[in-house]
Scaffold this active site. Structure first.
Site, PDB file in Angstrom:
ATOM      1  N   GLU A 146      -1.567   7.916   7.366  1.00  0.00           N
ATOM      2  CA  GLU A 146      -0.300   8.677   7.878  1.00  0.00           C
ATOM      3  C   GLU A 146      -0.701  10.111   8.240  1.00  0.00           C
ATOM      4  O   GLU A 146      -1.799  10.402   7.940  1.00  0.00           O
ATOM      5  CB  GLU A 146       0.898   8.591   6.659  1.00  0.00           C
ATOM      6  CG  GLU A 146       2.117   9.149   6.685  1.00  0.00           C
ATOM      7  CD  GLU A 146       2.744   8.688   7.824  1.00  0.00           C
ATOM      8  OE1 GLU A 146       2.495   8.664   9.256  1.00  0.00           O
ATOM      9  OE2 GLU A 146       3.805   7.924   7.869  1.00  0.00           O
ATOM     10  N   HIS A 181       3.873  -0.501   5.262  1.00  0.00           N
ATOM     11  CA  HIS A 181       3.606  -0.693   3.960  1.00  0.00           C
ATOM     12  C   HIS A 181       5.042  -0.894   3.244  1.00  0.00           C
ATOM     13  O   HIS A 181       6.144  -0.325   3.717  1.00  0.00           O
ATOM     14  CB  HIS A 181       2.943   0.356   3.228  1.00  0.00           C
ATOM     15  CG  HIS A 181       3.533   1.757   3.214  1.00  0.00           C
ATOM     16  ND1 HIS A 181       4.561   2.201   2.347  1.00  0.00           N
ATOM     17  CD2 HIS A 181       3.170   3.012   3.810  1.00  0.00           C
ATOM     18  CE1 HIS A 181       4.786   3.529   2.506  1.00  0.00           C
ATOM     19  NE2 HIS A 181       4.054   3.899   3.701  1.00  0.00           N
TER      20      HIS A 181
END
Length: 166
Positions: A83, A10
């Protein structure tokens, strides 16, 4: 049949810029992160892929939506791409932090990543899969795919794309 996995990290978040742990919090793309995501468009427009898998955390969804604007795609939220769960460290400064028992173990992450890899192989044989995820998860995944430790893997830059054949 081999499956091709294009792994994307990202864009920069406000939390990255402030040096704050995010873990599994949503995160907020910074202006720079939005520009990084937009800069992916020409590359992605020139690629072919069958499916887009994306961490269900907002910073990844925002990156994918910006990067894929104007490009026909099917996006599926994939929690396995989240994550590392940083427990009570989420939202705290990275500098000086010490991992504790609330943080997801590396072994747990590896198990989650291997579940993801097997799922992709099974559900998308011979396909091209674009996946948006996070820095540490991408690093662990690459290490698992290459049979090395994560310390042997170069950190991915924001909105960097790496290609793997499964």
């Amino acid at each position: 049949m081999s499956t091709t996995l294009y792994l994307v990290r990202h864009g920069e978040t406000e939390e990255n810029a402030r040096g704050v742990f995010q873990g599994q919090t949503p995160g907020h793309l910074s202006a720079k992160g939005k520009e990084e995501a937009a800069s992916l468009r020409p590359t992605l427009a020139g690629m072919t892929f069958d499916i887009v898998l994306c961490s269900d955390l907002q910073r990844c969804l925002d990156t994918a939506n910006i990067a894929l604007e104007g490009i026909e795609h099917k996006l599926v939220k994939e929690p396995l791409l989240r994550e590392r769960d940083l427990g009570n460290l989420a939202g705290t400064p990275i500098k000086g932090a010490v991992l504790n028992e609330t943080v997801e173990t590396e072994e747990s992450m590896k198990a989650r990543i291997n579940t993801f890899i097997e799922k992709v192989k099974k559900e998308y044989p011979g396909k091209k899969v674009l996946a948006f995820s996070h820095g540490f998860l991408c690093r662990i995944m690459q290490a698992e795919l290459e049979g090395v430790t994560h310390r042997d893997v170069t950190l991915m830059g924001n909105c960097e794309i790496r290609e793997f054949v499964l």
